[in-house]
Design an enzyme around this catalytic site. Sequence first.
Site, PDB file in Angstrom:
ATOM      1  N   CYS A  36       2.793   8.146   2.234  1.00 32.00           N
ATOM      2  CA  CYS A  36       3.101   7.169   3.255  1.00 32.00           C
ATOM      3  C   CYS A  36       3.425   5.881   2.512  1.00 32.00           C
ATOM      4  CB  CYS A  36       1.844   7.030   4.124  1.00 32.00           C
ATOM      5  SG  CYS A  36       1.975   5.851   5.426  1.00 32.00           S
TER       6      CYS A  36
ATOM      7  N   GLU B 102       0.807  -1.218   0.000  1.00 32.88           N
ATOM      8  CA  GLU B 102       0.000   0.000   0.000  1.00 32.88           C
ATOM      9  C   GLU B 102       0.841   1.269   0.000  1.00 32.88           C
ATOM     10  OE1 GLU B 102      -3.159  -1.848   3.208  1.00 32.88           O
ATOM     11  OE2 GLU B 102      -1.974  -0.100   3.671  1.00 32.88           O
TER      12      GLU B 102
ATOM     13  N   CYS C 202       4.618  -7.631   7.844  1.00 28.46           N
ATOM     14  CA  CYS C 202       5.531  -7.173   8.892  1.00 28.46           C
ATOM     15  C   CYS C 202       5.654  -8.283   9.933  1.00 28.46           C
ATOM     16  CB  CYS C 202       4.999  -5.894   9.553  1.00 28.46           C
ATOM     17  SG  CYS C 202       6.119  -5.183  10.783  1.00 28.46           S
TER      18      CYS C 202
ATOM     19  N   CYS D 162      -2.121  -3.331  15.069  1.00 29.31           N
ATOM     20  CA  CYS D 162      -1.758  -3.009  13.687  1.00 29.31           C
ATOM     21  C   CYS D 162      -2.189  -4.102  12.715  1.00 29.31           C
ATOM     22  CB  CYS D 162      -0.248  -2.800  13.597  1.00 29.31           C
ATOM     23  SG  CYS D 162       0.323  -2.478  11.917  1.00 29.31           S
TER      24      CYS D 162
ATOM     25  N   CYS E 130       2.653  -5.843  16.258  1.00 31.02           N
ATOM     26  CA  CYS E 130       2.122  -4.877  17.220  1.00 31.02           C
ATOM     27  C   CYS E 130       0.614  -5.151  17.325  1.00 31.02           C
ATOM     28  CB  CYS E 130       2.386  -3.444  16.750  1.00 31.02           C
ATOM     29  SG  CYS E 130       4.143  -3.060  16.686  1.00 31.02           S
TER      30      CYS E 130
ATOM     31  N   CYS F 277      -2.102   1.696   8.464  1.00 28.34           N
ATOM     32  CA  CYS F 277      -1.140   0.651   8.140  1.00 28.34           C
ATOM     33  C   CYS F 277      -1.770  -0.731   7.890  1.00 28.34           C
ATOM     34  CB  CYS F 277      -0.188   0.557   9.328  1.00 28.34           C
ATOM     35  SG  CYS F 277       1.295  -0.338   9.008  1.00 28.34           S
TER      36      CYS F 277
HETATM   37  N1  SAH Z   1       7.070  -0.199  11.533  1.00 29.30           N
HETATM   38  C1  SAH Z   1       7.158   1.223  11.596  1.00 29.30           C
HETATM   39  C2  SAH Z   1       6.437   1.941  10.466  1.00 29.30           C
HETATM   40  C3  SAH Z   1       5.064   1.460  10.028  1.00 29.30           C
HETATM   41  S1  SAH Z   1       3.647   1.802  10.995  1.00 29.30           S
HETATM   42  C4  SAH Z   1       6.675   1.712  12.935  1.00 29.30           C
HETATM   43  O1  SAH Z   1       6.082   0.931  13.659  1.00 29.30           O
HETATM   44  O2  SAH Z   1       6.921   2.866  13.286  1.00 29.30           O
HETATM   45  C5  SAH Z   1       3.517   3.553  11.085  1.00 29.30           C
HETATM   46  C6  SAH Z   1       2.796   4.019  12.324  1.00 29.30           C
HETATM   47  O3  SAH Z   1       1.396   3.671  12.256  1.00 29.30           O
HETATM   48  C7  SAH Z   1       3.343   3.388  13.591  1.00 29.30           C
HETATM   49  O4  SAH Z   1       3.507   4.360  14.601  1.00 29.30           O
HETATM   50  C8  SAH Z   1       2.237   2.397  13.930  1.00 29.30           C
HETATM   51  O5  SAH Z   1       2.263   2.042  15.285  1.00 29.30           O
HETATM   52  C9  SAH Z   1       0.993   3.155  13.513  1.00 29.30           C
HETATM   53  N2  SAH Z   1      -0.232   2.351  13.409  1.00 29.30           N
HETATM   54  C10 SAH Z   1      -0.373   1.047  13.107  1.00 29.30           C
HETATM   55  N3  SAH Z   1      -1.652   0.674  13.141  1.00 29.30           N
HETATM   56  C11 SAH Z   1      -2.377   1.764  13.473  1.00 29.30           C
HETATM   57  C12 SAH Z   1      -3.768   2.029  13.684  1.00 29.30           C
HETATM   58  N4  SAH Z   1      -4.682   1.074  13.530  1.00 29.30           N
HETATM   59  N5  SAH Z   1      -4.122   3.285  14.018  1.00 29.30           N
HETATM   60  C13 SAH Z   1      -3.202   4.273  14.164  1.00 29.30           C
HETATM   61  N6  SAH Z   1      -1.889   4.087  13.974  1.00 29.30           N
HETATM   62  C14 SAH Z   1      -1.469   2.846  13.643  1.00 29.30           C
END
Ligand code: SAH
Length: 363
Positions: free
Chosen positions: A113, A100, A120, A127, A124, A338
């Site tokens: 973005c 994406e 990944c 995510c 997390c 994400c």
């Molecule tokens: N792996 C890297 C970059 C990708 S995610 C990182 O974790 O920083 C980019 C950002 O989007 C991260 O801060 C992640 O925690 C956040 N993110 C992921 N899922 C999300 C969601 N459902 N709502 C808001 N932010 C989210």
Amino acid sequence: MATSDSRIDLLDLEPDVALAQLRTWMNERGEPAYRATQVLGRLWQKPVRTIDDISELPKALREALAVDFRISSLELATRQASIDGTEKFLFRLDDGQLIETVAIPDGDRLTFCISSQAGCALKCAFCATGAMGFQRNLRPSEIAGQVRELRMLTPAIVPTNIVFMGMGEPLMNWKAVSPTLTLLNDPRALGIGARHITISTVGVLPGIQALAARPEQFRLAISIHAPSDELRQTLMPVNTKYPLAEVIEAAKEFDRRVTFEYVMLGGVNDQPEHAAQLAQLARECRAFVNLIPLHPGGGMGFHPTPAPVIASFAKALRGRSIETAIRRSRGLDIAAACGQLRTERLGRRLPVATEDDREVHVA
Ligand code: SAH
């Protein structure tokens, strides 16, 4: 299929490397060196889809060049526009992987973005990309290629800013991300200022050091999400490998200002004591704090913190002299967080945003 293609993909090479290889190749065939510069100009600045489209080269030369080199492209599988102007693109790669890219307009800025991995490995808890697991690392041609593809649309979409906040952990793919940074920044390629390019990471320490060692002023954002190891552990399994204290230490040593990313999870990390702890960490590394409303859809079992609670959390940070911004949720109606587009496409049911969720919250 292009995956079994043994030709060199010119889009995987930094400008210096591409030029050197093309000059050698031209030289071996008695062609003048400026031919190499002409090819370079058609990779990123005035991009063409294939070598055959480089019309300033004689046909025979194009044919010969295409025996040893190729210019890859990404197939645009889906394009969706949000009512707020955010656009989301899903690209299909040579091997069928889907990635994406999101384009987010904001005043006179247009931020892309971009994704650095298909899937990944970090899982997390909130995510959508983490939930799909790790597929593979992307190549420079596939990361910078996302920007190239949007520039090739009619009308062209040209970003002013880049954030590595799409799918994947960029610092777990440094081998490809480092040349990609060069491609994004080099005036002979995409020409975007280093201060307008942000790497977002969970805190991969060797990667932060490698980024710090680059002379350009690329920006660093760290996904903190919890101010203590106990809580961070439950949200981000990677915290066992890179504990908070070490991530904070790395942020302190980073010679440029860092940003903390903090996703607001209702009742989980949004209490006054969390603000106090977070302020302490941010002060130690003079970090700027970005509070991110949870995008519904990714979060398995999590709920967004209500806007007034986010506002008082921000106030608590500012009251402790921490520079804080509340990010506006963008593209809620198109599930732009994400991993969400790919997840949708692959058929997993997504919660539908309520009317209330659709509101854009501003600080
Ligand atoms: N792996 C890297 C970059 C990708 S995610 C990182 O974790 O920083 C980019 C950002 O989007 C991260 O801060 C992640 O925690 C956040 N993110 C992921 N899922 C999300 C969601 N459902 N709502 C808001 N932010 C989210």
